[in-house]
Design a protein around this motif. Structure first.
Motif, short mmCIF file in Angstrom:
data_model
loop_
_atom_site.label_atom_id
_atom_site.label_comp_id
_atom_site.label_asym_id
_atom_site.label_seq_id
_atom_site.Cartn_x
_atom_site.Cartn_y
_atom_site.Cartn_z
N ALA A 140 -67.74 -33.51 70.94
CA ALA A 140 -67.47 -33.94 72.31
C ALA A 140 -65.97 -34.00 72.55
CB ALA A 140 -68.13 -35.29 72.58
N LEU A 141 -65.23 -34.52 71.58
CA LEU A 141 -63.78 -34.54 71.69
C LEU A 141 -63.21 -33.13 71.71
CD1 LEU A 141 -62.87 -37.45 69.23
CD2 LEU A 141 -62.51 -37.43 71.71
N TRP A 142 -63.75 -32.28 70.82
CA TRP A 142 -63.29 -30.89 70.74
C TRP A 142 -63.45 -30.16 72.08
CZ3 TRP A 142 -61.23 -27.72 66.85
CH2 TRP A 142 -61.36 -26.35 67.02
N THR A 143 -64.63 -30.26 72.68
CA THR A 143 -64.89 -29.53 73.91
C THR A 143 -64.10 -30.12 75.08
OG1 THR A 143 -66.92 -30.84 74.23
CG2 THR A 143 -67.16 -28.68 73.23
N SER A 144 -63.97 -31.45 75.14
CA SER A 144 -63.21 -32.05 76.24
C SER A 144 -61.74 -31.68 76.14
CB SER A 144 -63.38 -33.57 76.26
OG SER A 144 -62.80 -34.17 75.12
N ARG A 148 -59.30 -29.49 78.62
CA ARG A 148 -57.98 -29.95 79.05
C ARG A 148 -56.92 -28.89 78.78
NH1 ARG A 148 -53.62 -31.60 76.89
NH2 ARG A 148 -54.49 -31.70 74.79
N GLN A 149 -56.95 -28.31 77.59
CA GLN A 149 -56.00 -27.25 77.28
C GLN A 149 -56.14 -26.07 78.23
OE1 GLN A 149 -56.72 -26.49 73.04
NE2 GLN A 149 -54.82 -27.56 72.51
N ARG A 150 -57.38 -25.74 78.54
CA ARG A 150 -57.62 -24.62 79.47
C ARG A 150 -57.04 -24.92 80.85
NH1 ARG A 150 -63.42 -21.72 78.38
NH2 ARG A 150 -63.26 -21.26 80.60
N GLY A 247 -51.88 -29.35 63.48
CA GLY A 247 -50.69 -28.70 64.01
C GLY A 247 -50.36 -29.23 65.39
N ARG A 248 -49.10 -29.23 65.74
CA ARG A 248 -48.69 -29.73 67.04
C ARG A 248 -49.36 -28.97 68.18
NH1 ARG A 248 -47.51 -34.39 68.32
NH2 ARG A 248 -45.89 -34.54 66.69
N HIS A 249 -49.62 -27.68 68.00
CA HIS A 249 -50.22 -26.83 69.04
C HIS A 249 -51.69 -26.53 68.75
CE1 HIS A 249 -46.05 -26.24 70.30
NE2 HIS A 249 -45.78 -25.97 69.03
N ASP A 250 -52.29 -27.32 67.89
CA ASP A 250 -53.63 -27.10 67.39
C ASP A 250 -54.69 -27.22 68.48
OD1 ASP A 250 -55.81 -26.98 65.56
OD2 ASP A 250 -54.73 -28.20 64.10
N GLU A 251 -55.75 -26.42 68.35
CA GLU A 251 -56.93 -26.65 69.20
C GLU A 251 -57.61 -27.95 68.79
OE1 GLU A 251 -59.71 -23.44 68.81
OE2 GLU A 251 -59.43 -23.26 66.65
N ALA A 252 -57.43 -28.36 67.53
CA ALA A 252 -57.82 -29.70 67.11
C ALA A 252 -56.66 -30.63 67.47
CB ALA A 252 -58.10 -29.74 65.61
#
Length: 300
Positions: A140-144, A148-150, A247-252
């Motif tokens: 749920a965190l990953w997809t939200s 947000r990134q998108r 990572g600072r720019h991580d998808e995680a």
């Protein structure tokens, strides 16, 4: 760079086989490190760099999880077969096959870190430490966070992704180009991708069963069986030293990772400032030293 001694083998796992590769010497006084790759179904290729830890005098064991790479491929198995418990059982089987039950370390990257957490909450015998690298504590965190990134991406990228996801046309060339735009910023910022990273994408394309079943068509559109996965309520059960990497720019993103730090007693979190999802590729020397020092500190 000094040559790394490597041996390969296959471990029987019920009616199936798990391919593995040992870098270094299992008889070393340092405890071996098992590497759990991501995907699910991405195979060991893209995390190959972790073999460099063998130069520190420690055996490093890569393996391909069931359903991908050099292990048994099972394209006809349905959703009920591909569960986290299956992969926990496979790891347990490999540890015993290699005679390492007395003491070993586990490092999981992306889905592999999720699997490492699943493993850790079961308190398996012999585990000296966990490293959870670039992983979310819940989907749920990953997809939200992906959404947000998108929302911060250029409008044309957003429009292309939305258009073809609505159509279910994930193979469309325009969609693939937009996907790669995202990957080059949030998955691996070393462009063009190194050969081992490219090899993993090619492997998933050849053997997509596990990835498509458990995850979905790509990293940021999760519609598979892991969609509702959440390990947060169980994390307090982990009772071994734990290193968290992102990572600072991580998808995680930090929001995805924070629950590990909050709920695993004594855990340490290292953020790689110049990396996205693959610090082991993007900041390789620093990553190998960070992990190696952590393992050395927790061998006894």
């Amino acid at each position: 760079m000094a040559a790394i001694r490597q041996t390969e083998g296959r471990a029987k796992f019920g009616p199936y086989e798990t391919w593995y590769r040992i870098s270094g010497d299992l008889s070393s006084s340092k405890k071996p490190l098992f590497i759990l790759h991501g995907g699910p179904g991405a195979a060991h290729n893209y995390v190959d760099a972790y073999k460099l830890i063998a130069l520190q005098g420690r055996a490093v064991i890569h393996y391909d999880q069931l359903g991908c790479g050099n292990s048994t491929l099972l394209p006809d198995k349905g959703k009920g077969f591909w569960t986290p418990q299956l992969f926990v059982d496979e790891l347990e089987n490999l540890v015993d096959h290699l005679g390492q039950r007395k003491a070993f370390h586990v490092l999981g990257q992306s889905w592999g870190g999720m699997l490492a957490a699943e493993y850790g909450v079961r308190n398996p015998k012999g585990v000296k430490s966990l490293t959870i690298a670039n992983s979310p504590a819940s989907m749920a965190l990953w997809t939200s966070e992906a959404m947000r990134q998108r929302s911060e991406m250029p409008k044309d990228i957003q429009d292309t992704l939305n258009k073809y996801e609505a159509l279910g046309d994930y193979a469309n060339e325009e969609y693939q180009k937009a996907t790669m735009w995202v990957y080059e910023r949030h998955v691996c910022r070393v462009v063009p991708f190194p050969p081992e990273v490219t090899a993993t994408f090619e492997q998933v394309a050849r053997n997509p069963t596990v990835y498509h079943t458990m995850n979905g068509p790509n990293e940021f559109f999760v519609v598979g069986t892991l969609k509702n996965w959440n390990i947060i309520p169980e994390l307090h059960k982990i009772n071994v030293p734990t290193l968290i990497i992102s990572g600072r720019h991580d998808e995680a993103t930090p929001a995805c990772v924070q629950p590990f730090k909050d709920n695993i007693k004594g855990s340490r979190w290292e953020i790689f400032e110049h990396s996205s999802h693959m610090p082991h590729v993007e900041e390789q020397e620093k990553c190998m030293k960070t992990v190696g020092d952590f393992l050395d500190a927790n061998d006894k």
